[in-house]
Design a protein around this motif. Structure first.
Motif, PDB file in Angstrom:
ATOM      1  N   GLY A  75       0.821  -1.221   0.000  1.00  0.00           N
ATOM      2  CA  GLY A  75       0.000   0.000   0.000  1.00  0.00           C
ATOM      3  C   GLY A  75       0.844   1.255   0.000  1.00  0.00           C
ATOM      4  N   LEU A  76       0.521   2.163  -0.932  1.00  0.00           N
ATOM      5  CA  LEU A  76       1.310   3.377  -1.063  1.00  0.00           C
ATOM      6  C   LEU A  76       1.192   4.286   0.151  1.00  0.00           C
ATOM      7  N   ASP A  77       0.073   4.163   0.891  1.00  0.00           N
ATOM      8  CA  ASP A  77      -0.081   5.001   2.071  1.00  0.00           C
ATOM      9  C   ASP A  77       0.922   4.628   3.165  1.00  0.00           C
ATOM     10  N   ARG A  78       1.599   3.480   2.991  1.00  0.00           N
ATOM     11  CA  ARG A  78       2.605   3.024   3.962  1.00  0.00           C
ATOM     12  C   ARG A  78       4.024   3.252   3.437  1.00  0.00           C
ATOM     13  N   ALA A  79       4.163   4.076   2.369  1.00  0.00           N
ATOM     14  CA  ALA A  79       5.463   4.235   1.714  1.00  0.00           C
ATOM     15  C   ALA A  79       6.528   4.773   2.677  1.00  0.00           C
ATOM     16  N   ASP A  80       6.176   5.785   3.470  1.00  0.00           N
ATOM     17  CA  ASP A  80       7.176   6.379   4.361  1.00  0.00           C
ATOM     18  C   ASP A  80       7.600   5.392   5.442  1.00  0.00           C
ATOM     19  N   ALA A  81       6.623   4.648   6.008  1.00  0.00           N
ATOM     20  CA  ALA A  81       6.958   3.667   7.044  1.00  0.00           C
ATOM     21  C   ALA A  81       7.839   2.560   6.465  1.00  0.00           C
ATOM     22  N   PHE A  82       7.515   2.134   5.233  1.00  0.00           N
ATOM     23  CA  PHE A  82       8.309   1.077   4.577  1.00  0.00           C
ATOM     24  C   PHE A  82       9.740   1.566   4.343  1.00  0.00           C
ATOM     25  N   ALA A  83       9.886   2.782   3.804  1.00  0.00           N
ATOM     26  CA  ALA A  83      11.219   3.318   3.511  1.00  0.00           C
ATOM     27  C   ALA A  83      12.028   3.485   4.786  1.00  0.00           C
ATOM     28  N   ALA A  84      11.380   3.959   5.846  1.00  0.00           N
ATOM     29  CA  ALA A  84      12.096   4.146   7.104  1.00  0.00           C
ATOM     30  C   ALA A  84      12.590   2.813   7.658  1.00  0.00           C
ATOM     31  N   ALA A  85      11.735   1.787   7.593  1.00  0.00           N
ATOM     32  CA  ALA A  85      12.095   0.486   8.162  1.00  0.00           C
ATOM     33  C   ALA A  85      13.271  -0.147   7.418  1.00  0.00           C
ATOM     34  N   VAL A  86      13.220  -0.152   6.079  1.00  0.00           N
ATOM     35  CA  VAL A  86      14.284  -0.827   5.333  1.00  0.00           C
ATOM     36  C   VAL A  86      15.576   0.010   5.336  1.00  0.00           C
ATOM     37  N   ALA A  87      15.459   1.357   5.423  1.00  0.00           N
ATOM     38  CA  ALA A  87      16.660   2.191   5.534  1.00  0.00           C
ATOM     39  C   ALA A  87      17.377   1.911   6.846  1.00  0.00           C
ATOM     40  N   ASP A  88      16.600   1.794   7.943  1.00  0.00           N
ATOM     41  CA  ASP A  88      17.196   1.468   9.243  1.00  0.00           C
ATOM     42  C   ASP A  88      17.828   0.080   9.215  1.00  0.00           C
ATOM     43  N   ALA A  89      17.308  -0.818   8.421  1.00  0.00           N
ATOM     44  CA  ALA A  89      17.864  -2.177   8.316  1.00  0.00           C
ATOM     45  C   ALA A  89      19.146  -2.208   7.482  1.00  0.00           C
ATOM     46  N   GLY A  90      19.471  -1.091   6.804  1.00  0.00           N
ATOM     47  CA  GLY A  90      20.726  -0.999   6.075  1.00  0.00           C
ATOM     48  C   GLY A  90      20.716  -1.574   4.682  1.00  0.00           C
ATOM     49  N   VAL A  91      19.564  -1.585   4.017  1.00  0.00           N
ATOM     50  CA  VAL A  91      19.546  -2.128   2.663  1.00  0.00           C
ATOM     51  C   VAL A  91      20.341  -1.217   1.730  1.00  0.00           C
ATOM     52  N   ALA A  92      20.835  -1.783   0.629  1.00  0.00           N
ATOM     53  CA  ALA A  92      21.609  -0.994  -0.329  1.00  0.00           C
ATOM     54  C   ALA A  92      20.701  -0.109  -1.165  1.00  0.00           C
TER      55      ALA A  92
END
Length: 484
Positions: A75-92
């Motif tokens: 869901g696009l309404d969760r885009a910011d939460a998704f980006a924050a979570a995977v950025a904190d996880a250190g994805v490339a």
């Protein structure tokens, strides 16, 4: 050198078959704070794995470095939460794919990735996620194969370096220096344990590897790739050092046997062993004995000469292929008592040269100058060398002082004439010829010397006094010159 090449976003972006495009941060660059420092090139980011997910929060299952592929089913309404979570996880990076006919990444996703400094890739609909995974696997395989080939090639060079015998350690260090692109050398700081040191212009953390007893390899390394290179070279260095030590121990045993058989007068055996060392038993040899120095130090000093060095009965014995050995130079280099034997014209005379050198070394230990020759034993030179310097100076001044003073005041050469006359054995005509003067002139000068010294030259005792005084004066001048 750099770490082994890993798969980067740039490598995947360069694959035209995939058609990937970098959307963030390039598309979001204009919206960033102009005063902020430029971010590192996201395309250089290393990719540890490629994984597809449609989980709203996949962070618990990520280990960092992944290229995370998704179509946004969460869901696009969760885009910011998704980006924050995977950025904190250190994805490339995140790769955005499409389920429908869309041809652009949704603005909400672009904004979310830009806000969290998360690189975002556009994945064409024609490119299935599995194609990206296969491309990653192929790139990873190629890089691992290249690293393996590099390691095998290096191993072959290291094996070849071992064939250099005594030069193996130096060859291995040269190879290591070439790999690290900096100097690698052997040093012995303060005479302590020998240390192989790698130097670099830029500061790098140093690591140490124990090679053998007394040997430590200390290298300034940058990255795990350099650590891997050093650790590949270390076993070869250990082997080379131990082999060199074994060879040195064997050579010293053989050298000690050569000294034993030479002193025992076993000429045939000694000749064969001398040949084994590459020396000629029929050419001149000189025995050298050193008291108060280690075998290793004597070996280093005598290395420029063709010879053999061995410990023997508490001293170090050398056999040198030469007609003359500079005892003063050896003493200066070793700081120990040095005895030089007479020249042995062949192996049969070597025993006498070694015995003479041993006795000369014992004499040298009592002499201020620290070295002696065998031919000095039993001559007036030995008597002079054993005397106190002050006593000799007083004796020479008492005997020759008036003559020296006359020469200095009148510019005459009485002392030189007297020395030449005594050196010729008292031959008038021979001395006159050598000094380019008439014999009557010579007689007049010698008479003047007799008058000044109070010692008639016809008396043998007076001749001995004058001769010894002249030699003592010469020895004093030589000692003063050596001190200066």
């Amino acid at each position: 050198m750099e770490d082994p090449p890993t798969v980067t976003l740039a490598a995947l972006l360069a694959d035209a078959r995939l058609g990937l495009e970098l959307v963030v941060p390039s598309d979001a660059a204009e919206s960033r704070d102009a005063a902020a420092p430029p971010a590192a090139d996201p395309a250089r980011a290393a990719v540890s794995w490629v994984h597809a997910t449609e989980l709203e929060d996949p962070a618990p299952w990520l280990s960092g470095g992944e290229l995370l592929l998704t179509t946004g089913a969460w869901g696009l309404d969760r885009a910011d939460a998704f980006a924050a979570a995977v950025a904190d996880a250190g994805v490339a990076a995140v790769g955005w794919g499409f389920l429908g006919d869309e041809r652009a990444v949704p603005e909400a996703v672009v904004a979310a990735c830009a806000a969290h400094d998360l690189p975002l890739l556009f994945v064409p609909r024609e490119t299935p996620f599995i194609a990206i995974e296969r491309a990653f696997a192929d790139l990873q395989h190629d890089r691992r194969a290249a690293a393996l080939r590099t390691s095998i090639d290096r191993n072959e060079r290291l094996v070849a370096a071992l064939s250099a015998g005594r030069r193996a350690k130096a060859r291995l260090l040269t190879e290591l220096g070439r790999e690290l692109d900096r100097e690698v050398r052997i040093a012995a700081p303060g005479g302590a344990a020998r240390v192989a040191v790698a130097t670099a212009e830029e500061p790098r953390p140093a690591r140490s590897w124990a090679l053998a007893e007394g040997f430590v390899l200390e290298v300034a390394v940058a990255g795990e790739a350099e650590v891997a290179v050093v650790e590949q070279v270390v076993p070869f260095l250990r082997f080379a050092i131990e082999r060199e030590r074994d060879a040195v121990r064997a050579e010293r045993r053989l050298a000690a046997e050569l000294v034993d058989v030479a002193l025992a007068g076993q000429t045939a055996f000694a000749s064969a062993r001398i040949k084994a060392y590459g020396l000629d038993p029929r050419a001149p040899l000189v025995g050298v004995v050193v008291e108060g120095a280690t075998v290793e130090r004597v070996e280093r000093v005598l290395r420029p000469h063709d010879g053999v060095v061995a410990p023997h009965d508490g001293v170090v014995v050398g056999i040198v292929q030469a007609r003359e050995v500079d005892g003063a130079a050896l003493h200066a280099a070793l700081g120990a008592a040095v005895g030089i034997g007479a020249v042995a014209e062949d192996a049969e005379q070597l025993r006498a040269s070694l015995i003479g050198a041993r006795e000369a070394a014992q004499l040298a230990a009592r002499l201020t100058r620290g070295w002696a020759r065998a031919d000095e034993i039993g001559s007036h030179t030995l008597l002079l060398a054993l005397q106190d310097a002050t006593v000799l100076e007083t004796f020479a001044d008492n005997v020759l002082g008036p003559i020296v003073a006359h020469d200095e005041q009148h510019g005459t050469e009485l002392l030189a004439t007297l020395e030449a006359f005594l050196a010729s054995g008292g031959q008038w005509q021979a001395t006159a010829d050598a000094r380019s003067m008439h014999v009557n002139t010579l007689r007049a000068r010698i008479a003047r010397c007799e008058q000044l010294s109070g010692r008639p030259i016809k008396d043998m005792a007076n001749r001995v006094d004058l001769f010894i005084a002249l030699r003592a004066r010469r020895a004093q001048a030589a000692a003063a010159a050596s001190r200066s």
